[in-house]
Design an enzyme around this catalytic site. Structure first.
Site, mmCIF file in Angstrom:
data_model
loop_
_atom_site.group_PDB
_atom_site.id
_atom_site.type_symbol
_atom_site.label_atom_id
_atom_site.label_comp_id
_atom_site.label_asym_id
_atom_site.label_seq_id
_atom_site.Cartn_x
_atom_site.Cartn_y
_atom_site.Cartn_z
ATOM 1 N N ARG A 47 0.738 -1.365 0.022
ATOM 2 C CA ARG A 47 0.033 0.157 -0.009
ATOM 3 C C ARG A 47 0.916 1.352 0.000
ATOM 4 O O ARG A 47 0.590 2.232 -0.682
ATOM 5 C CB ARG A 47 -0.873 -0.031 1.162
ATOM 6 C CG ARG A 47 -1.902 0.982 1.293
ATOM 7 C CD ARG A 47 -3.084 0.969 2.194
ATOM 8 N NE ARG A 47 -3.599 2.148 2.540
ATOM 9 C CZ ARG A 47 -3.772 2.921 3.710
ATOM 10 N NH1 ARG A 47 -2.955 2.503 4.885
ATOM 11 N NH2 ARG A 47 -4.286 3.838 3.862
ATOM 12 N N HIS A 175 -5.813 -6.253 -3.900
ATOM 13 C CA HIS A 175 -6.699 -6.385 -2.766
ATOM 14 C C HIS A 175 -6.934 -7.829 -2.294
ATOM 15 O O HIS A 175 -7.593 -8.043 -1.551
ATOM 16 C CB HIS A 175 -7.801 -5.417 -2.870
ATOM 17 C CG HIS A 175 -7.751 -4.204 -3.100
ATOM 18 N ND1 HIS A 175 -8.779 -3.332 -3.160
ATOM 19 C CD2 HIS A 175 -6.895 -3.390 -2.369
ATOM 20 C CE1 HIS A 175 -8.382 -2.098 -2.628
ATOM 21 N NE2 HIS A 175 -7.352 -2.280 -2.428
ATOM 22 N N TRP A 191 -10.346 -8.786 2.481
ATOM 23 C CA TRP A 191 -10.959 -9.432 1.171
ATOM 24 C C TRP A 191 -11.007 -10.845 0.988
ATOM 25 O O TRP A 191 -11.935 -11.094 0.332
ATOM 26 C CB TRP A 191 -10.209 -8.670 -0.042
ATOM 27 C CG TRP A 191 -10.391 -7.120 -0.094
ATOM 28 C CD1 TRP A 191 -11.484 -6.384 -0.917
ATOM 29 C CD2 TRP A 191 -9.471 -6.289 0.219
ATOM 30 N NE1 TRP A 191 -11.096 -4.961 -0.848
ATOM 31 C CE2 TRP A 191 -10.057 -4.928 -0.104
ATOM 32 C CE3 TRP A 191 -8.445 -6.194 1.057
ATOM 33 C CZ2 TRP A 191 -9.347 -3.551 0.493
ATOM 34 C CZ3 TRP A 191 -7.721 -4.811 1.536
ATOM 35 C CH2 TRP A 191 -8.413 -3.774 0.971
HETATM 36 FE FE1 HIF Z 1 -6.093 -0.337 -1.924
HETATM 37 N N1 HIF Z 1 -7.052 -0.011 -0.151
HETATM 38 N N2 HIF Z 1 -7.278 0.629 -3.133
HETATM 39 N N3 HIF Z 1 -5.008 -0.807 -3.548
HETATM 40 N N4 HIF Z 1 -4.862 -1.507 -0.519
HETATM 41 C C1 HIF Z 1 -6.868 -0.533 1.188
HETATM 42 C C2 HIF Z 1 -5.970 -1.134 1.487
HETATM 43 C C3 HIF Z 1 -4.806 -1.827 0.565
HETATM 44 C C4 HIF Z 1 -8.386 1.440 -2.334
HETATM 45 C C5 HIF Z 1 -8.756 1.411 -1.233
HETATM 46 C C6 HIF Z 1 -8.272 0.966 -0.268
HETATM 47 C C7 HIF Z 1 -5.255 -0.319 -4.850
HETATM 48 C C8 HIF Z 1 -6.281 0.189 -5.122
HETATM 49 C C9 HIF Z 1 -7.416 0.914 -4.370
HETATM 50 C C10 HIF Z 1 -3.694 -2.245 -1.222
HETATM 51 C C11 HIF Z 1 -3.385 -2.286 -2.544
HETATM 52 C C12 HIF Z 1 -3.950 -1.558 -3.644
HETATM 53 C C13 HIF Z 1 -7.902 0.204 2.067
HETATM 54 C C14 HIF Z 1 -7.881 -0.010 3.295
HETATM 55 C C15 HIF Z 1 -8.612 1.112 1.304
HETATM 56 C C16 HIF Z 1 -9.862 1.978 1.800
HETATM 57 C C17 HIF Z 1 -6.740 0.912 4.061
HETATM 58 C C18 HIF Z 1 -6.726 0.545 5.662
HETATM 59 O O1 HIF Z 1 -8.069 0.719 6.321
HETATM 60 O O2 HIF Z 1 -5.756 0.115 6.220
HETATM 61 C C19 HIF Z 1 -9.058 1.902 -3.704
HETATM 62 C C20 HIF Z 1 -10.222 2.854 -3.642
HETATM 63 C C21 HIF Z 1 -8.446 1.639 -4.743
HETATM 64 C C22 HIF Z 1 -8.771 1.936 -6.097
HETATM 65 C C23 HIF Z 1 -9.955 0.993 -6.746
HETATM 66 C C24 HIF Z 1 -4.562 -0.944 -5.709
HETATM 67 C C25 HIF Z 1 -5.090 -2.076 -6.570
HETATM 68 C C26 HIF Z 1 -5.801 -2.835 -5.753
HETATM 69 C C27 HIF Z 1 -3.831 0.002 -6.702
HETATM 70 C C28 HIF Z 1 -3.434 -1.820 -4.881
HETATM 71 O O3 HIF Z 1 -2.218 -2.303 -5.178
HETATM 72 C C29 HIF Z 1 -3.394 -3.169 -0.191
HETATM 73 C C30 HIF Z 1 -2.068 -4.155 -0.524
HETATM 74 C C31 HIF Z 1 -4.008 -2.892 0.806
HETATM 75 C C32 HIF Z 1 -4.115 -3.474 2.379
HETATM 76 C C33 HIF Z 1 -3.054 -2.608 3.397
HETATM 77 C C34 HIF Z 1 -3.046 -3.277 4.539
HETATM 78 O O4 HIF Z 1 -2.538 -2.508 5.635
HETATM 79 O O5 HIF Z 1 -3.430 -4.483 4.900
#
Ligand code: HIF
Length: 279
Positions: A47, A175, A191
């Site tokens: 992230r 995700h 997820w």
């Molecule tokens: Fe995320 N994402 N992401 N994301 N994301 C969260 C957590 C992760 C979006 C929203 C969120 C991408 C796109 C989008 C990761 C990787 C990627 C969270 C939760 C939200 C809300 C944060 C928290 O509360 O800790 C949105 C709206 C996206 C556009 C559609 C990418 C594609 C999937 C680019 C991407 O690589 C990862 C990994 C996490 C988990 C982080 C963790 O601390 O476990």
């Protein structure tokens, strides 16, 4: 990965940097704290890498991972970046041990190493990012996506970076990793049931599981029957949009295809705005 093996001469630096050693140092911190979340810092490092890069604006060439401007306010305080101080702090000892690597290179490399260590494909990555000196270089707030919106917003944000529909869906497969935290984004839960393993499970859950609106006082999110798994509105948009959906189906069926497309798209994301690497 360019520069992964052996010493590579970094322009502007007299010393050689051993990227293999940096990669190893990242691997060593991934599971250094069994009490953190699901036992791995991998997801939050992914992230961090993506939030550093995802501010890119193709039209103006601003934002992106080059600069590592998230070290500074106001970007460090942008709502979308809540919780990422954990990931930045984790990499600080590695930066101290290998001062020749820029923060911008270290953050993006760490995200790639995390994906690979969790069983994902090898991500194309090259060094060359330089750190900016202060917060005056921060991109404006609002460049990262808002999870409560839909397909049009996904196309706005990722189109601004230069991605097409297929790439947007491929990227979304990340995700499969990690979870939402109520105290960071307001959303809650993972997820998939394997949040520290990189796979196409996210697409299988999206297509094979049944999703309904969660009844709670938090922001709108979706849950499966068990109540344990979640999807954001932006995740559901991939199955609701008739142009995104065929790619979701394809990746749910063909993990190799997903791995190939993901590696290319994530590598492109890491390269956005990097001199000599950006399309
Ligand atoms: Fe995320 N994402 N992401 N994301 N994301 C969260 C957590 C992760 C979006 C929203 C969120 C991408 C796109 C989008 C990761 C990787 C990627 C969270 C939760 C939200 C809300 C944060 C928290 O509360 O800790 C949105 C709206 C996206 C556009 C559609 C990418 C594609 C999937 C680019 C991407 O690589 C990862 C990994 C996490 C988990 C982080 C963790 O601390 O476990």
């Amino acid at each position: 990965i360019d520069g992964a093996a052996g010493g590579v001469v970094v322009p502007g630096l007299a010393s050689k940097l051993d990227y293999g050693a940096v990669r190893k140092a990242v691997e060593e911190v991934l599971e250094s704290n069994p009490d953190y979340d699901d036992g791995s810092y991998g997801p939050v490092l992914v992230r961090l890498a993506w939030h550093a890069a995802g501010t890119y604006d193709k039209a103006t060439g601003t934002g992106g991972s080059n600069g590592a401007t998230m070290r500074f306010a106001p970007e460090s305080d942008h709502g979308a970046n809540a919780g990422l101080a954990v990931a930045r702090a984790l990499l600080e000892p590695i930066k101290k041990k290998y001062p020749g690597i820029s923060y911008a290179d270290l953050w993006t490399l760490a995200g790639c190493v995390a994906i690979e260590s969790m069983g994902g494909p090898s991500i194309p990555w090259s060094p060359g990012r330089e750190d900016k000196p202060d917060g005056s270089y921060c991109p404006p707030d609002g460049r990262l996506p808002d999870a409560s919106l839909g397909a049009a917003h996904i196309r706005d944000v990722f189109g601004r970076m230069g991605f097409d529909d297929r790439e947007m869906v491929a990227l979304s497969g990340a995700h499969t990793l990690g979870r939402c935290h109520a105290d960071r984004s307001g959303f809650l839960g993972p997820w998939t049931n394997a949040p520290t393993t990189f796979s196409n499970l996210y697409f299988k859950e999206l297509t094979e599981n049944k999703w309904r609106k969660k009844r709670w006082s938090g922001p709108v999110q979706y849950e499966d029957k068990s109540g344990q798994l979640m999807m954001l509105p932006t995740d559901m948009a991939l199955v609701w949009d008739r142009k995104f959906k065929p790619y979701v189906d394809e990746y749910a069926k063909d993990e190799d295809k997903f791995f190939n497309d993901f590696a290319a798209a994530f590598g492109k994301l890491m390269a956005l705005g990097v001199p000599g690497q950006s399309p």
